[in-house]
Scaffold this active site. Structure first.
Site, PDB file in Angstrom:
ATOM      1  N   PRO A 138      -5.782  14.777  21.541  1.00  0.00           N
ATOM      2  CA  PRO A 138      -7.022  15.545  21.326  1.00  0.00           C
ATOM      3  C   PRO A 138      -8.045  14.700  20.552  1.00  0.00           C
ATOM      4  CG  PRO A 138      -5.100  16.853  20.720  1.00  0.00           C
ATOM      5  CD  PRO A 138      -4.607  15.461  20.998  1.00  0.00           C
ATOM      6  N   VAL A 139      -9.318  14.740  20.958  1.00  0.00           N
ATOM      7  CA  VAL A 139     -10.315  13.907  20.284  1.00  0.00           C
ATOM      8  C   VAL A 139     -10.937  14.643  19.101  1.00  0.00           C
ATOM      9  CG1 VAL A 139     -10.897  12.429  22.249  1.00  0.00           C
ATOM     10  CG2 VAL A 139     -12.122  14.579  21.921  1.00  0.00           C
TER      11      VAL A 139
ATOM     12  N   ALA B 282      -9.959  15.238  16.196  1.00  0.00           N
ATOM     13  CA  ALA B 282      -9.072  16.194  15.532  1.00  0.00           C
ATOM     14  C   ALA B 282      -8.281  15.526  14.411  1.00  0.00           C
ATOM     15  CB  ALA B 282      -8.125  16.811  16.568  1.00  0.00           C
TER      16      ALA B 282
ATOM     17  N   LEU C 196      -6.458  12.799  14.762  1.00  0.00           N
ATOM     18  CA  LEU C 196      -5.190  12.261  15.255  1.00  0.00           C
ATOM     19  C   LEU C 196      -5.286  10.782  15.623  1.00  0.00           C
ATOM     20  CD1 LEU C 196      -4.027  15.302  17.428  1.00  0.00           C
ATOM     21  CD2 LEU C 196      -3.396  14.773  15.088  1.00  0.00           C
ATOM     22  N   GLY C 197      -6.413  10.183  15.334  1.00  0.00           N
ATOM     23  CA  GLY C 197      -6.544   8.734  15.530  1.00  0.00           C
ATOM     24  C   GLY C 197      -6.756   8.309  16.965  1.00  0.00           C
TER      25      GLY C 197
ATOM     26  N   SER D  59      -9.477   7.406  18.585  1.00  0.00           N
ATOM     27  CA  SER D  59     -10.345   6.240  18.818  1.00  0.00           C
ATOM     28  C   SER D  59      -9.623   4.936  18.481  1.00  0.00           C
ATOM     29  CB  SER D  59     -11.657   6.371  18.044  1.00  0.00           C
ATOM     30  OG  SER D  59     -11.404   6.530  16.674  1.00  0.00           O
ATOM     31  N   ALA D  60      -8.795   4.940  17.441  1.00  0.00           N
ATOM     32  CA  ALA D  60      -8.041   3.724  17.100  1.00  0.00           C
ATOM     33  C   ALA D  60      -7.007   3.415  18.183  1.00  0.00           C
ATOM     34  CB  ALA D  60      -7.342   3.894  15.756  1.00  0.00           C
TER      35      ALA D  60
ATOM     36  N   ASP E 131      -5.229   4.619  10.787  1.00  0.00           N
ATOM     37  CA  ASP E 131      -5.222   4.877  12.234  1.00  0.00           C
ATOM     38  C   ASP E 131      -4.941   3.608  13.043  1.00  0.00           C
ATOM     39  OD1 ASP E 131      -5.992   7.302  11.221  1.00  0.00           O
ATOM     40  OD2 ASP E 131      -7.614   7.639  12.643  1.00  0.00           O
TER      41      ASP E 131
END
Ligand code: PMV
Length: 326
Positions: free
Chosen positions: A107-108, A110, A112-113, A115-116, A158
């Site tokens: 999930p973006v 949120a 949860l990293g 993008s990394a 991340d």
């Protein structure tokens, strides 16, 4: 010829926010992954398509040409563009053009990293495409550069988990230490669906501390102790104890002002459905919570979270960092 690489999402198990003041935090990579496919082009352009963000476009001669998503597409794709450029530069192939396709089950926005994970997977896919073996440290540095565009001064949690996987203890002045955790850590992650800004929540805690230094400093020190006890509980594989410590950590986060009514609702639903412990994860405000469960309670807890309006998924820690898929 194309190459597919993937990298994992992360969650913070203990110590978020308090880590900003020098206390230790524990984070783990989880079995949700972002996938990047890289393919060579005949020209020197960089085309990026993100299915999950619904944006695509081409970077050429210092300009961006959107295909899908209009002007916002550039901001959303820039971290991946940075990862591609840095990788090309590390491989000494600055003039090579590539097509990048991103798909992810993380999930973006949120905490949860995602993008990394995309950046690490991109560095791995592009370097492999060019037949260059980057070190994990180089991939981490590349993902960190991409994160700087997103977060300004990220802690590095991340990108390090996206690159190396596993469970890490992190402390500002000591850096990262890998924890050997033999037991599984069965979790349900519940997403409130409420977007939040990490920066604003960090500022909120800072302001509360300025007004109430004694109280908040005590919270911070206590949180550090809880995190260190959690390390011991993990080493022993004592999930019961780990759950209790999560509940205490949640109380401290709530006192620091970063919990919220939607988070509390999901946390209480999870505990009522039999979770061993539950807390918010990451910046708080909205975003996600986690519930530690025995394996047979996972579905029940996930359902309870969904019944309260959250989006739930079952997660497990993973030792697999960035890797080639095909
Ligand atoms: O929600 P996230 O993944 O952005 O986590 C933020 C963690 C904080 O401790 C609140 C901030 C930080 O930089 O460590």
């Amino acid at each position: 010829m194309f190459v597919v690489a993937s990298a994992p999402a992360k969650i913070i198990l203990f110590g978020e926010h308090f880590v900003v003041y020098g206390e230790p935090a524990i984070a783990t990579a989880i079995n949700k992954r972002a996938q990047t496919t890289a393919q060579k082009r005949q020209d020197n352009r960089i085309y990026i398509n993100s299915f999950d963000l619904g944006v695509s476009g081409t970077f050429a001669e210092n300009r961006f040409h959107p295909e899908k998503g209009g002007k916002k597409a550039q901001t959303k794709l820039e971290p991946t563009h940075i990862a591609v450029q840095r990788t090309l530069s590390l491989c000494r192939k600055e003039q090579t053009g590539v097509n990048i396709t991103i798909s992810s089950n993380i999930p973006v926005a949120a905490g949860l990293g995602s993008s990394a994970a995309v950046a690490a997977a991109t560095a791995k896919a592009v370097s492999k495409l060019l037949d260059v073996q980057l070190t994990l440290e180089e991939i981490y540095q590349t993902a960190y550069e991409a994160e700087r565009y997103v977060h300004g001064t990220p802690s590095g949690i991340d990108p390090i988990l996206a690159t190396y996987g596993g469970v890490l203890l992190y402390q500002k002045d000591k850096g990262f230490t890998k924890l050997t955790v033999k037991t599984d850590i069965p979790l349900v992650v519940g997403d409130t669906g409420i977007k939040r800004s990490t920066g604003k929540l960090v500022t909120k805690v800072r302001q509360l501390r300025q007004k109430n230094p004694e109280t908040i400093n005590k919270l911070i020190t206590n949180a550090g102790k809880i995190t260190l006890r959690a390390v011991e509980a993990m080493k022993k594989g004592d999930l019961q104890e780990l759950g209790e410590l999560m509940n205490i950590n949640q109380k401290l986060l709530a006192e620091a002002g970063v919990s919220s009514e939607p988070l509390e609702r999901l946390i209480h639903a999870a505990r009522k459905a039999g979770a061993l412990g539950a807390k918010l994860t990451g910046a708080g405000g909205g975003g996600c919570m986690i519930a530690l469960c025995t394996p047979k309670k996972l579905i029940q807890v996930a359902e309870a979270i969904e019944n309260q309006g959250g989006k739930a998924f079952i997660a497990e820690k993973t030792d697999e960092g960035v890797k080639i898929e095909t």
